[in-house]
Every structure is written in structure tokens, then in C-alpha cells.
Enzyme design. Sequence first.
Site, PDB file in Angstrom:
ATOM      1  N   THR A   1       0.865   6.560 -23.632  1.00 30.78           N
ATOM      2  CA  THR A   1       0.538   5.136 -23.611  1.00 30.78           C
ATOM      3  C   THR A   1      -0.412   4.777 -24.756  1.00 30.78           C
ATOM      4  O   THR A   1      -1.071   5.641 -25.343  1.00 30.78           O
ATOM      5  CB  THR A   1      -0.124   4.749 -22.280  1.00 30.78           C
ATOM      6  OG1 THR A   1      -1.396   5.422 -22.176  1.00 30.78           O
ATOM      7  CG2 THR A   1       0.746   5.158 -21.096  1.00 30.78           C
ATOM      8  N   LYS A   2      -0.493   3.481 -25.052  1.00 25.96           N
ATOM      9  CA  LYS A   2      -1.434   3.006 -26.068  1.00 25.96           C
ATOM     10  C   LYS A   2      -2.865   3.343 -25.671  1.00 25.96           C
ATOM     11  O   LYS A   2      -3.702   3.677 -26.513  1.00 25.96           O
ATOM     12  CB  LYS A   2      -1.275   1.502 -26.264  1.00 25.96           C
ATOM     13  CG  LYS A   2       0.037   1.091 -26.918  1.00 25.96           C
ATOM     14  CD  LYS A   2       0.105  -0.415 -27.095  1.00 25.96           C
ATOM     15  CE  LYS A   2       1.423  -0.820 -27.748  1.00 25.96           C
ATOM     16  NZ  LYS A   2       1.522  -2.299 -27.913  1.00 25.96           N
TER      17      LYS A   2
ATOM     18  N   ASP B   1      -7.188   5.457  -9.930  1.00 22.30           N
ATOM     19  CA  ASP B   1      -8.604   5.095  -9.999  1.00 22.30           C
ATOM     20  C   ASP B   1      -9.450   6.327  -9.662  1.00 22.30           C
ATOM     21  O   ASP B   1      -9.303   6.909  -8.591  1.00 22.30           O
ATOM     22  CB  ASP B   1      -8.897   3.968  -9.002  1.00 22.30           C
ATOM     23  CG  ASP B   1     -10.263   3.324  -9.220  1.00 22.30           C
ATOM     24  OD1 ASP B   1     -11.208   4.050  -9.600  1.00 22.30           O
ATOM     25  OD2 ASP B   1     -10.385   2.109  -9.009  1.00 22.30           O
TER      26      ASP B   1
ATOM     27  N   ASP C   1       0.829  -1.198   0.000  1.00 27.21           N
ATOM     28  CA  ASP C   1       0.000   0.000   0.000  1.00 27.21           C
ATOM     29  C   ASP C   1       0.868   1.255   0.000  1.00 27.21           C
ATOM     30  O   ASP C   1       1.766   1.412   0.844  1.00 27.21           O
ATOM     31  CB  ASP C   1      -0.902  -0.010   1.240  1.00 27.21           C
ATOM     32  CG  ASP C   1      -1.769   1.220   1.339  1.00 27.21           C
ATOM     33  OD1 ASP C   1      -2.817   1.257   0.684  1.00 27.21           O
ATOM     34  OD2 ASP C   1      -1.380   2.160   2.065  1.00 27.21           O
TER      35      ASP C   1
END
Length: 237
Positions: free
Chosen positions: A204-205, A131, A108
Amino acid sequence: MQRKIKSYVLRAGRISNRQQQGLDLWLEDYELKFDSPTPWNFAKEFGRHDADTIVEIGFGMGTSLFAMAMNNPQCNYLGIEVHKAGVGSLVADLHEHQISNVRVVVHDAVEVLQTKIPENSLAGVQIFFPDPWHKKRHHKRRLIQSEFIQMLVKKIRPSGFIHCATDWEDYAEHILNVLSSESALFNQQKEGGYSPRPDSRPLTKFEQRGERLGHGVWDLVFIKNKEVTNDKACNSY
């Protein structure tokens, strides 16, 4: 800082043969153990005394972290991730390309920062696509909160940076408000808003696909005590 609410959920996901191989054969070459009794000494852990250390929190599959480490061999990178598939993928890439300036901790991030990272020891912290916990009732789970940023500020040195990126506009607004409210931080964007994607952050892709679909990405770069100059190569902001 006492944070009991986790910003992530561990799910049992599929791990490929290559990822499992990374975990089984090569993780020990790169892993820093959380259960060591004292805070980490980065000069000792990386085997060199003259390199800046940058932390990436939640590196996912490790695509950006791998590219940045390869492009900046003069910098140390510490990646924090709890999902085993991503850890295995990154470690396999590091082994295949013999990259030596990366260490990984599988734990964590809040607890790592609280107990293992000395104050004023980091050149920067990067958090790419955390997130968003987009439902309002889940906003309390978002990693980037005022208390968390206050802790980060203590860990980065003067002129160090915090670089966040998100593809969720509501979260971008939240992050901007949190970072702007911290008196020790200065927005790298003089107009006070979002920054263009720095060349140092690989595209990024996932982002490339999002751009084709018209999705936005928001970068935020804040500097600690901007008036303090820094000629270290690992801080390109």
C-alpha cells in the site's frame, strides 16, 4: 465465543461525494445482509460453485482487497468493514471496474463469523493492519486474541490460511504468540518467526511511505493442518 468488548470505535467521519455515491447507488449490488436468517451459502451468494472464498476483516479503504480481487478473478472475496467511508470507496471502485468476485458485509466481524460463516468453508482469512490499541490498558480491545483465533480455525478448511500484517512491533509479537499457541495452526515460516510479505499482498501507499521512513511491517502466515495438501489456486502459501 462471547465478545462484548469491541475492537473498533465508530466515529462520524467525512464521507466524500464518491464514497456516498457508492453507498447510495451500488452497495446493494455487493452487500450481504447480516440479518438474513441462515448462514451464507457462498456458491449461491457469488453465483458460482467452483471458487474458494477468502475473508478480509477490516479492509479499510479497500485498496488491498480491490487489488487482490482484480488479480485473482478465480477467487471469491468477502470483505468485512464497519466504517462507511471505506465501504463506499471500495464499492465505487468495484462498480467502476466491474469487479464481480467481491461481496461486502457492514457489520461487526466477530458476530459475522459467529453466525454467518459455515465451518470449514473458507480458503483463508486475512487481517491487514488491525488497530494495535497500543496503550497497555487497551490491549483487551485487540481483535486478535486466543478465543478469536480458535473461532477462525473452525471457519477455515484444512490447508486454509490465516494471514496477518501489522506495522506495530508489539502487536506483531502478540499475534505471533497467539497464533503459535494454536495447535491446529502451523507457521508458514519454517524458522518460526515472521514471513516476508507475500507477493499476493499488495504494497500500500501507506507502507511505501513507512518504508521510506524506516518503519517496519511484520507479516504472519499460518496454515491449518499443514500436512493436508491443497491444489486450489487461491491458497498460494
